[in-house]
Design an enzyme around this catalytic site. Structure first.
Site, PDB file in Angstrom:
ATOM      1  CG  ASP A   1      32.982  -3.524 -26.805  1.00  6.21           C
ATOM      2  OD1 ASP A   1      32.397  -4.513 -27.282  1.00  6.21           O
ATOM      3  OD2 ASP A   1      33.978  -3.010 -27.346  1.00  6.21           O
TER       4      ASP A   1
ATOM      5  NE  ARG B   1      35.105  -0.755 -31.382  1.00  5.34           N
ATOM      6  CZ  ARG B   1      35.294   0.266 -30.564  1.00  5.34           C
ATOM      7  NH1 ARG B   1      35.110   1.501 -30.963  1.00  5.34           N
ATOM      8  NH2 ARG B   1      35.681   0.044 -29.314  1.00  5.34           N
ATOM      9  CG  ASP B   2      37.002  -4.904 -36.210  1.00  5.58           C
ATOM     10  OD1 ASP B   2      36.898  -3.954 -35.403  1.00  5.58           O
ATOM     11  OD2 ASP B   2      38.022  -5.104 -36.892  1.00  5.58           O
ATOM     12  CD  GLU B   3      36.239  -3.691 -28.983  1.00  3.72           C
ATOM     13  OE1 GLU B   3      36.649  -3.676 -27.824  1.00  3.72           O
ATOM     14  OE2 GLU B   3      36.368  -2.714 -29.760  1.00  3.72           O
TER      15      GLU B   3
ATOM     16  CG  ASP C   1      32.971  -1.749 -21.237  1.00  5.55           C
ATOM     17  OD1 ASP C   1      34.099  -2.083 -20.834  1.00  5.55           O
ATOM     18  OD2 ASP C   1      32.797  -1.080 -22.257  1.00  5.55           O
TER      19      ASP C   1
ATOM     20  CD1 TRP D   1      38.073  -4.500 -18.805  1.00  6.96           C
ATOM     21  CD2 TRP D   1      38.824  -2.849 -17.491  1.00  6.96           C
ATOM     22  NE1 TRP D   1      37.953  -3.316 -19.500  1.00  6.96           N
ATOM     23  CE2 TRP D   1      38.404  -2.287 -18.726  1.00  6.96           C
ATOM     24  CE3 TRP D   1      39.324  -2.004 -16.511  1.00  6.96           C
ATOM     25  CZ2 TRP D   1      38.473  -0.927 -19.000  1.00  6.96           C
ATOM     26  CZ3 TRP D   1      39.407  -0.634 -16.773  1.00  6.96           C
ATOM     27  CH2 TRP D   1      38.989  -0.103 -17.994  1.00  6.96           C
TER      28      TRP D   1
ATOM     29  CD  GLU E   1      34.930   3.280 -27.786  1.00  4.94           C
ATOM     30  OE1 GLU E   1      35.733   2.404 -27.397  1.00  4.94           O
ATOM     31  OE2 GLU E   1      34.736   3.543 -28.996  1.00  4.94           O
TER      32      GLU E   1
ATOM     33  CG  HIS F   1      31.119   1.904 -25.993  1.00  2.66           C
ATOM     34  ND1 HIS F   1      31.291   1.526 -27.294  1.00  2.66           N
ATOM     35  CD2 HIS F   1      32.122   1.326 -25.305  1.00  2.66           C
ATOM     36  CE1 HIS F   1      32.365   0.757 -27.387  1.00  2.66           C
ATOM     37  NE2 HIS F   1      32.884   0.605 -26.192  1.00  2.66           N
TER      38      HIS F   1
END
Length: 875
Positions: free
Chosen positions: A472, A476-478, A485, A537, A740, A761
């Site tokens: 995605d 960052r922390d993802e 997506d 999703w 995003e 994103h």
């Protein structure tokens, strides 16, 4: 002459190391002659010059996904193959050659065992000075340097290294790095399979002493992944592990295998820690010169620990790896206060920095921090959350040194460099662009520079988030593989690049992450938020296999996915017997990040339930399975949708753009309500002064649906819009990737909540599919597969005076473009051999159409065979 080109085996050009027993052979076609087509082919596969499989002349137009059907393939063997084609007249035409090499086809052929550092030997990293390291990184383990010396009686004639890691590794032989893969072996659902790589190391070996080495880091296996504060790291294991075997062949036909075993030794080196979210810390004073070369004294090194004697489920790497594909140079380097430098690469990118350092004393500490955007001239770091994105280098004291981290990556445009000795020059800083190396095969261009920038932003978003899995965001922390997506952007991704093998490999992880009840997850590989997938999703597990079939003719992936597709439908149906999907909806994000609208979540869910059921029915028909139960279920879901959400005048509950888009795009409405619903959609756009409200789910459908229902003017108005919310708004404010959220930054409110505000994103960039298919007009007929039957529908409109696009399809190159020339419109198209096209010339006077010779052509719809064409008509 009809000529095959771009030969692939299992979707890759000349792959070194496959373990498919029946690989699929494909080629594209080109010809300068109109109407040319392949009428027959012949494939010959040889091994060391001996024919293993000869199809003879096969009367067929197929050129994609032809399964090898010869004798069983041998492990570790190179096979050459040649294809010859016959043209439309039945005459023998061109031919082309390629090859593939098998990897380790039988599990019992693995001699290596999993090795790792003995955790009782080396303490965690303790920084040499008091500094600003956080508790997250202060005690991370130093990556072990692994070494195995061995002797060869003679130089080998052939040598292959098969290697992998639970973690990330960099292989080395006799002092040199082997290959150009980054962060190998990549990220998979490690609990069910680990990929391994094959390297040709023949030229790296010599008679006498040799050294096989590797540097081993945490990677996705035990490093920081995701954002779950309760479980941020060590999702699969607590330390990385390595597995390899080197198979050496000699002139007399004998072989020798050197594998990971108890004779390997290890010790830490210059890299004190390395983490993909946090960054890399390298202390050049602790470097080990020559550690991977013959003659080095490793007597003080520590024996490794054998942690697993069974190789487990290993799979040969089935798609292109992560590579550095481009270097970016700064557009500016600014000296700040306190000896800091701010570097601007002019492009939000994903990768790392290569920094050349001159005249630094030993131990000098240089820090690099990365950010996507600036706030008041300083790095904006809040949106990184817990990801530190910081690299640190302690100089070794040489006159010139180069620091380039190898086991981390960052999403950034700006880099703050602290501690650099003297003045930093642009020539000493290079941005190294890193991503899964899916071949880019599409292009789009027009005369509106804002639209061109939008297209570039879409491509850069795809590059930056195609890092082993379709993530995605990269900063960052993802950095997780969110399914919605991926499925929303997949049509655009398939225009831009050949992502067949990439998606097919990732789908295996999607299916592995499904629950025993058949529910797909929200993310794959599944490391956090372990729930049943939400509407749109979880549906990716149905939609993406179908798209791979439609775009690439990939029937094999569709067949392998079918059981999980039907299990998903059964799961939703079982919990929603009234066919309105309100129960077991997981986290149910709705139309994520919609603006000034509230699309009912049960409406969105039910629309996706219907669409996925329709696709399963279509897949069943393709695979020769019983489609009727799904066809009947689909009709009943449509009835339930209309009963629950559609009024007699065509109003859809919620009265939102996304609600109408889903109903229209998924063909859920009775025919007499289609136009009233389309009119309500258009009215909503108009009353908002040509602004959108759609979030992740609706945005891809917006321009295509408007154009399909006679409102291309509104589609173009949205495309050209540059006030909030719009694609153009971010571009006006400097975006070089897709944001995003529409309000990532606004003039009146500044930055959105830092907890969820990525500036890279790809989801909202799903309009890219319409740039190809709507503006330029490249599409295929509803029943077409692999662009065999093209629909060319260029849309003249908006502020554009010309536009063009091209795609390398499985058939060959397709292009379509138009330009306004005075009172005329000129259309130019290219159709690959074996394909046909229905071209709709955009003209108000069909009688005015002329071909390139000035001859009148009846229109406006033209039926064309392969070749290049140019038509002129009155606007």
């Amino acid at each position: 002459m009809l000529t095959p080109y771009a030969l692939t085996t299992d979707g890759r050009a000349a792959p070194l190391g496959i373990d498919e027993r029946t690989p699929l052979l494909s080629w594209r076609l080109t010809s300068e002659r109109r109407g040319d087509a392949q009428t027959a082919y012949r494939i010959v596969v040889t091994e060391n010059g001996v024919t293993r499989w000869d199809t003879g002349r096969v009367e067929s137009a197929e050129n994609s996904g032809l399964a090898y059907d010869g004798p069983a393939l041998h492990s570790r063997t190179r096979y050459d193959w040649r294809v010859t084609v016959w043209d439309a007249d039945g005459a023998e035409a061109g031919s082309a050659e390629s090859w593939f090499e098998t990897a380790v086809l039988h599990p019992d052929e693995w001699a290596g065992v999993w090795i790792a550092r003995d955790p009782d030997v080396h303490p965690p990293f303790d920084p040499p000075v008091v500094d600003d390291l956080t508790d997250r990184v202060r005690h991370l383990p130093a990556p072990p340097h692994l070494r195995r010396a061995f002797r060869l009686s003679e130089k080998p004639t052939r040598a292959r290294l098969y290697a992998t890691a639970r973690g990330a590794y960099e292989p080395r032989v006799n002092g040199s790095r082997i290959g150009d893969r980054e962060l190998a072996p990549g990220w998979t659902e490690y609990r069910t399979r680990v990929l391994y790589q094959t390297y040709d190391v023949t030229d790296a070996l010599q008679a006498g002493e040799n050294v096989l080495g590797a540097v081993l880091a945490d990677g996705w296996w035990s490093g920081f992944v995701g954002f779950d504060s309760r479980h941020q790291a060590q999702h699969y294991g607590d330390a990385p592990q390595f597995l390899a075997q080197l198979v050496v062949e000699f002139a007399d036909g004998s072989t020798r295998t050197i594998a990971t075993d108890s004779e390997w030794v290890e010790r830490p080196g210059a890299i004190r820690y390395a983490d993909m979210l946090m960054g890399q810390y390298e202390d050049a004073t602790q470097a080990i010169p020559g550690w991977d070369t013959p003659g080095y004294d490793a007597s003080s090194w520590t024996p490794v620990k054998i942690v697993d004697e069974k190789p487990g489920a290993l799979v040969a790497e089935p798609d292109e790896p992560i590579r550095v594909t481009e270097d970016l140079h700064p557009v500016s380097v600014t000296a700040l206060t306190d000896g800091r430098h701010l570097v601007d690469f002019g492009q939000n990118m994903v990768g790392r920095v290569r920094l050349t350092i001159h005249g630094a004393k030993a131990g000098r500490r240089i820090r690099l921090r990365h950010a996507e955007v600036l706030e008041d001239g300083e790095l904006y770091l809040e949106n990184l959350r817990t990801a530190e994105a910081t690299d640190i280098y302690l100089a070794g004291g040489a006159a010139t040194e180069v620091f380039e981290p190898s086991f981390t990556f960052h999403g950034f445009r700006y880099v703050e460099i602290v501690g650099y000795p003297g003045q930093l020059h642009a020539r000493d800083v290079v941005g190294r662009v890193l991503h899964s190396d899916t071949p880019f095969t599409g292009s789009f261009e027009c005369d509106d520079e804002t639209v061109n920038q939008l297209y570039r932003n879409i491509r850069w978003g795809q590059r930056g988030n195609w890092v082993s899995v379709p993530t995605d965001c990269p900063q960052r922390d993802e950095r997780l593989g969110w399914l919605a997506d991926a499925q929303i952007f997949a049509p655009t991704a398939m225009r831009n690049a050949d992502v067949q093998a990439f998606f097919a490999r990732w789908l295996t992880d999607v299916q592995a992450a499904a629950t025993p009840e058949g529910a797909f997850p929200d993310i794959a590989p599944k490391v956090a938020m372990i729930t049943e997938g939400a509407p749109a999703w979880g549906d990716a597990g149905v939609i993406i296999p179908w798209l791979l079939y439609r775009v690439y003719g990939d029937k094999r992936t569709l067949e392998r996915s079918f059981d999980s597709m039907t299990a998903w439908i059964a799961h939703v149906h079982r919990h929603n017997p009234d066919l309105v999907w309100r129960h077991r909806t997981g986290n149910n994000y709705g139309d994520w990040l919609q603006v000034d609208a509230d699309t009912p979540r049960d409406l969105l869910a039910t629309a996706y339930f219907a669409q996925s059921t329709a696709l399963v029915a279509a897949a069943a028909r393709v695979l020769g399975k019983d489609a009727k139960p799904y066809e009947d279920l689909h009709e009943r879901i449509k009835e339930a949708f209309n009963d629950a959400f559609v009024e007699d005048d065509g109003r859809v509950t919620g009265d939102t753009q996304t609600g109408y888009l889903l109903a229209l795009a998924f063909d859920l409405l009775p025919s007499h309500l289609t136009e009233p619903a389309a009119a309500r959609l258009a009215a909503d756009v108009e009353k908002r002064d040509n602004h959108l409200t759609t979030g992740f789910v609706g945005v891809a459908l917006l321009c295509p649906v408007l154009a399909r229902h006679g409102r291309a003017d509104l589609a173009y108005a949205l495309l050209h819009q540059d006030t909030y919310p719009s694609w153009g708004y971010s571009i006006v404010h400097g975006a070089t990737t897709i944001w995003e959220r529409w309000d990532g930054w606004t003039a009146d409110r500044g930055f959105q909540a830092a907890q969820m505000n990525s500036f890279n994103h790809y989801s909202l960039g799903s309009i890219g599919d319409w740039l190809y298919g709507g503006v330029a007009g490249i599409d295929q007929a509803p029943g077409s597969v692999g662009y065999r039957e093209l629909l060319l529908r260029p849309t003249v409109g908006g502020l554009l005076t010309w536009a063009k696009a091209s795609q390398e399809t499985v058939r060959g190159r397709v292009s379509s473009g138009w330009r306004i020339q005075g009172d005329d419109v000129v259309v130019e198209v290219e159709i690959p051999p074996g394909a046909t096209a229905d071209l709709l010339v955009p003209t108000s006077d069909p009688a005015s159409i002329r071909d390139e010779n000035g001859e009148a052509v009846p229109g406006p719809e033209l039926r064309l065979g392969s070749g290049t064409y140019r038509f002129t008509a009155s606007r």
